[in-house]
Design a protein around this motif. Structure first.
Motif, short mmCIF file in Angstrom:
data_model
loop_
_atom_site.label_atom_id
_atom_site.label_comp_id
_atom_site.label_asym_id
_atom_site.label_seq_id
_atom_site.Cartn_x
_atom_site.Cartn_y
_atom_site.Cartn_z
N THR A 35 30.50 29.07 42.55
CA THR A 35 30.64 30.37 43.20
C THR A 35 30.42 31.51 42.21
O THR A 35 30.90 31.47 41.07
CB THR A 35 32.05 30.50 43.83
N ARG A 36 29.70 32.52 42.63
CA ARG A 36 29.55 33.73 41.81
C ARG A 36 30.70 34.67 42.14
O ARG A 36 30.89 35.04 43.32
CB ARG A 36 28.21 34.41 42.11
N THR A 37 31.46 35.07 41.14
CA THR A 37 32.60 35.96 41.35
C THR A 37 32.27 37.34 40.80
O THR A 37 31.85 37.49 39.65
CB THR A 37 33.86 35.41 40.66
N LEU A 38 32.47 38.34 41.64
CA LEU A 38 32.30 39.74 41.26
C LEU A 38 33.66 40.43 41.35
O LEU A 38 34.54 40.00 42.10
CB LEU A 38 31.29 40.43 42.18
N TYR A 39 33.80 41.53 40.63
CA TYR A 39 35.11 42.20 40.56
C TYR A 39 34.98 43.66 40.97
O TYR A 39 34.01 44.34 40.61
CB TYR A 39 35.66 42.11 39.13
N ALA A 40 35.99 44.13 41.72
CA ALA A 40 36.08 45.54 42.09
C ALA A 40 37.47 46.04 41.76
O ALA A 40 38.44 45.28 41.76
CB ALA A 40 35.78 45.73 43.57
N ALA A 41 37.56 47.33 41.47
CA ALA A 41 38.85 47.94 41.15
C ALA A 41 38.84 49.39 41.59
O ALA A 41 37.78 50.01 41.71
CB ALA A 41 39.12 47.85 39.64
N PRO A 42 40.01 49.96 41.87
CA PRO A 42 40.06 51.39 42.18
C PRO A 42 39.47 52.18 41.01
O PRO A 42 39.82 51.95 39.85
CB PRO A 42 41.56 51.66 42.34
N GLY A 43 38.56 53.07 41.30
CA GLY A 43 37.94 53.84 40.24
C GLY A 43 36.89 53.08 39.46
O GLY A 43 36.39 53.58 38.45
N GLY A 44 36.52 51.85 39.91
CA GLY A 44 35.53 51.07 39.20
C GLY A 44 34.16 51.70 39.25
O GLY A 44 33.75 52.25 40.27
N HIS A 45 33.43 51.63 38.12
CA HIS A 45 32.09 52.23 38.05
C HIS A 45 31.08 51.29 37.40
O HIS A 45 29.96 51.69 37.10
CB HIS A 45 32.12 53.53 37.25
N GLY A 46 31.48 50.05 37.17
CA GLY A 46 30.57 49.13 36.51
C GLY A 46 29.36 48.79 37.36
O GLY A 46 29.32 49.05 38.57
N THR A 47 28.36 48.23 36.71
CA THR A 47 27.14 47.83 37.44
C THR A 47 26.97 46.32 37.45
O THR A 47 26.15 45.80 38.21
CB THR A 47 25.90 48.46 36.77
N CYS A 49 29.87 44.31 37.61
CA CYS A 49 31.03 43.87 38.40
C CYS A 49 31.75 42.70 37.74
O CYS A 49 32.09 41.71 38.40
CB CYS A 49 30.63 43.53 39.83
N THR A 50 31.97 42.79 36.45
CA THR A 50 32.73 41.77 35.73
C THR A 50 34.20 42.16 35.69
O THR A 50 34.57 43.28 36.04
CB THR A 50 32.20 41.62 34.30
N ALA A 51 35.02 41.23 35.26
CA ALA A 51 36.44 41.53 35.13
C ALA A 51 36.67 42.66 34.14
O ALA A 51 37.58 43.49 34.31
CB ALA A 51 37.21 40.28 34.70
N ALA A 52 35.82 42.72 33.10
CA ALA A 52 35.96 43.78 32.10
C ALA A 52 35.40 45.10 32.58
O ALA A 52 35.88 46.17 32.18
CB ALA A 52 35.26 43.36 30.80
N ARG A 53 34.36 45.05 33.42
CA ARG A 53 33.73 46.26 33.92
C ARG A 53 33.58 46.16 35.44
O ARG A 53 32.48 45.93 35.96
CB ARG A 53 32.37 46.49 33.26
N PRO A 54 34.71 46.29 36.17
CA PRO A 54 34.65 46.14 37.62
C PRO A 54 33.89 47.28 38.28
O PRO A 54 33.76 48.38 37.73
CB PRO A 54 36.12 46.14 38.04
N CYS A 55 33.38 47.00 39.47
CA CYS A 55 32.64 47.99 40.25
C CYS A 55 33.56 48.65 41.26
O CYS A 55 34.70 48.24 41.48
CB CYS A 55 31.50 47.31 41.00
N SER A 56 33.04 49.67 41.92
CA SER A 56 33.65 50.16 43.16
C SER A 56 33.37 49.11 44.25
O SER A 56 32.57 48.19 44.05
CB SER A 56 33.03 51.50 43.56
N VAL A 57 34.01 49.24 45.42
CA VAL A 57 33.75 48.26 46.48
C VAL A 57 32.30 48.36 46.95
O VAL A 57 31.66 47.34 47.25
CB VAL A 57 34.73 48.43 47.65
N ASP A 58 31.75 49.57 47.00
CA ASP A 58 30.34 49.70 47.38
C ASP A 58 29.44 49.07 46.32
O ASP A 58 28.44 48.41 46.65
CB ASP A 58 29.98 51.18 47.56
#
Length: 737
Positions: A35-47, A49-58
């Motif tokens: 499985t490919r796991t992506l990460y999102a967090a409030p205020g996330g701005h990553g591109t 989407c890693t645990a270290a650099r989570p993305c927004s939900v969009d």
């Protein structure tokens, strides 16, 4: 705990506790190998989407579209995701080639998608209220202080003799003082007529006449030719109209702690705090974003363990207002096609909407503090489910499934959907005509083991169309309403009538209502229309079996229409009786009616019902049914003993006379703890005395269905007397030790 409440089965209670604990900490979906796991967090701005650099939900959604050939899992870290627009998932966000896409909470996290806006900068006024400016574009129809709903400032009821409604508007501006209000055009009239609810904003004041926003008022009045059969009799200008429940949102009405008022000109909100609230530190939130998650045409998607809060419902704030038709659906638009089957009514805005979904699963979700509804599955959604979720403190209904077109195209037909193991409490807080779970024209729908408690109107509603010609042939079939726990619905204080804990419409071959526990539907009502299971209008080919149905304002099963045919009620348990089912071919067999104790089999069915099982309110022994009844006189053929036959649909009444009385002799002195007095179906006993051998209790106003008196008395007789000149009219008297 009420001494009449018994918990049946310690094992069931333990299981329930375990399930509740599981819901509090919903399981995180386990990732399959590869499985490919992506990460999102409030205020996330990553591109990436890693645990270290989570993305927004969009951002996580967009990144997930690049994943091919394996399952995708988007983990949401805990916290509040403040959305200006809904997260939208379409066809490109589906699982493909047998793969799935899962949106889920990270381990131990409780993410919440929120449409709320904080209101800050409060200043204290000399009268103890606090005022804050509201951000541009925000209209606070609801306000939550530290998670507790505030009430829009409201006044008292205004009777039809003062607030007389017509198609043009309403009198009463001078008598109510509205003519002198600072900003009457910010205020609304809230009106309830039978099962319908209306919220229309005042548009102008001229002398004693109030006018209202259009098309809200026109759609609430008679003559549109766009509403159900004979519904003009329940319009605001009908003879059924008894007055305004209350006016709301005016500073002149702001007089109770916990109330607020919105000033549209100054763009401020003013709040009168409850005891212990300090607005310098309190969090004040108002719903603003209308939808939070929209799944449109997607398939093989799972949403798990995510919360949804503070979503708005914009329609009632516009000139459309809220012209309630039934179950939270409204009539909108200044014009529209002639229709009597409700095909063109509008559902409320929901926090989560699934349109045309396939194999979409929403589970362990939390819906709360909403200005509208919880979730909608519509536009041909199939093989999808909403399970093990909680719905608390919603302005409208919790779940809407399906649509209002009786013969949709194959692509738009709702089929094989499941609503199961959910807990719904205090929905319909603002729009009191809404229901817990509504389903339109669905086939193969399963509504199973949900817990529904404290609702203003019906609990579960399945079907539509009112026997109108365009609705007599439909896709309704093979629906199952099973194992649900429905308690404290059709709450008397909300004044919504003509509904039931389970309500149906339309011919539904293969539909079964089974194993449900219904307790306290319209208990304490004044009208004879609060049902347990209500097979309304054309309801046909429905089986009602092995349900436990107690403490109702009226019938345990109602099938009044002669065109509701071939229904079967069998092997149910209830404390009352009802007339035989109407309609050709409808039958009642092996039902256990008029009980004053539930047998072990019924207790077991009731204890298993609901999302977690739960306690069962055992019936109380009735001493009166073996007594001898007499009365001062008899009107017609109605004998005194009809008040002892365990049937609230048979009545006795005296003549109207001086000192009219009804009495039961218990055959010996008994200790009694409670008396239930049920009013007559057509003539209500008013301002009466209840006399035992050791005291008298005076009851002011009308007898209810029922009036319940708690006392501790030793007596042989119980007598009901109308002082002065009047009539005693009763359907039932129960006396409990």
């Amino acid at each position: 705990m009420n001494r009449a409440m018994n918990v049946v089965g310690a094992t069931a209670a333990a299981v329930a506790a375990a399930v509740v604990a599981a819901l509090v900490a919903a399981p995180t979906a386990q990732a399959a190998p590869g499985t490919r796991t992506l990460y999102a967090a409030p205020g996330g701005h990553g591109t990436t989407c890693t645990a270290a650099r989570p993305c927004s939900v969009d951002g996580a959604r967009d990144q997930a579209r690049n994943v091919t050939g394996r399952d995708t899992r988007i983990l949401l870290e805990g916290g509040t995701y403040r959305l200006d627009a809904p997260l939208r998932l379409g066809v490109d966000d589906s699982g493909t080639d047998g793969r799935t896409v899962t949106w889920t909470a990270a381990p131990g996290a409780r993410p919440v998608l929120s449409g709320g806006r904080d209101i800050t900068g409060w200043t204290r006024n000399t009268d103890g209220t606090w005022t804050a400016e509201v951000p541009t574009g925000v209209t606070p129809r609801q306000l939550f202080i530290d998670g507790t709903r505030a009430t829009r400032a409201r006044g008292e009821a205004c009777a039809a003799t003062v607030c007389d409604a017509t198609k043009a508007g309403m009198t009463g501006a001078e008598a109510t003082g509205i003519a002198d209000w600072q900003r009457p055009t910010d205020a609304e009239a809230v009106i309830r007529v039978r099962w319908r609810n209306y919220h229309c904003r005042i548009a102008g004041v001229g002398g004693d006449l109030l006018t209202f926003a259009q098309p809200c008022w026109t759609n609430s009045a008679s003559g549109t030719n766009r509403t159900g059969p004979a519904w003009d009799t329940t319009a605001v200008d009908s003879t059924r109209y008894s007055g305004v429940a209350f006016f709301e949102n005016a500073p002149e009405l702001l007089d109770q702690p916990g109330e607020f008022v919105w000033n549209s000109e100054a763009r401020t909100v003013t709040y009168l705090p409850r005891k212990g609230e300090d607005m310098r530190r309190a969090q004040a939130v108002t719903p603003h974003t209308e939808q939070l998650l929209v799944i449109d045409g997607a398939h093989d998607v799972t949403v798990s363990g995510i919360g949804f809060a503070y979503a708005a419902y914009r329609g009632p704030d516009t000139d459309e207002g809220y012209a309630g038709m039934q179950a939270g659906l409204t009539l909108t638009g200044a014009t529209g096609p002639v229709d009597h089957a409700g095909r063109f009514y509008t559902k409320p805005s929901a926090a989560v909407t699934v349109r045309g979904g396939r194999h979409v699963s929403i589970e362990y979700a939390r819906f709360g503090h909403l200005g509208g509804a919880g979730a909608t599955l519509e536009a041909g959604t199939k093989d999808s489910s909403l399970t093990r979720s909680t719905f608390t403190d919603l302005s409208s209904g919790a779940v809407y499934v399906g649509d209002t077109e009786p013969m949709p195209s194959a692509a738009l037909a709702g089929e094989r959907n499941t609503i199961a193991y959910n807990t719904i409490s205090r929905s319909g807080v603002e729009y009191t005509d809404s229901v817990g779970i509504w389903a339109g024209y669905e086939a193969g729908l399963s509504i199973d083991h949900n817990t529904i408690d404290h609702l203003p109107y019906s609990g579960i509603s399945v079907g539509w169309g009112w026997n109108q010609p365009e609705a007599q042939q439909s896709v309704l079939r093979d629906n199952k309403v099973t194992g649900n726990r429905i308690t404290n619905v059709m709450e008397v204080a909300q004044q919504q009538h003509d509904g039931g804990a389970i309500y149906t419409q339309g011919a539904q071959p293969g539909t079964v209502l089974s194993g449900n526990y219904i307790n306290r539907s319209a208990f304490g009502n004044t009208e004879r229309d609060g049902n347990g299971i209500y097979l309304d209008e054309q309801s046909s080919h429905i089986t009602v079996e092995k349900n436990v149905i107690t403490r109702l304002g009226y019938k345990w099963v109602s099938n009044w229409a002669d065109y509701g045919i071939q229904n079967t009620a069998r092997e149910n348990w209830t404390d009352t009786a009802a007339p035989a089912l109407a309609g050709t071919g409808s039958v009642m067999t092996d039902n256990h009616t008029g009980l004053d104790r539930l047998p072990a089999e019924a207790l077991a069915v009731a204890a298993r019902a609901g999302a977690h099982g739960g306690p069962v309110e055992q019936l109380r022994t009735d001493l009166a049914r073996t007594g001898a009844a007499t009365q001062s006189s008899t009107e017609g053929t109605a004998g005194a003993s009809l008040a002892l036959d365990a049937d609230t649909n048979t009545d006795t009444r005296t003549l109207s006379e001086a000192g009219a009385w009804w009495q039961v002799d218990l055959g010996g002195t008994k200790r009694i703890r409670q008396i239930e007095i049920w009013n007559n179906s057509s003539s209500t006993t008013v301002d009466f005395d209840v006399i035992t051998d050791d005291g008298t209790v005076h009851v002011r106003g009308k007898a209810l269905r029922p009036t319940v008196l708690d006392l501790d008395s030793r007596t042989r007789t119980v007598r009901i007397v109308v002082p002065g000149t009047g009539r005693v009219a009763l359907s039932q008297v129960l006396i409990h030790p």
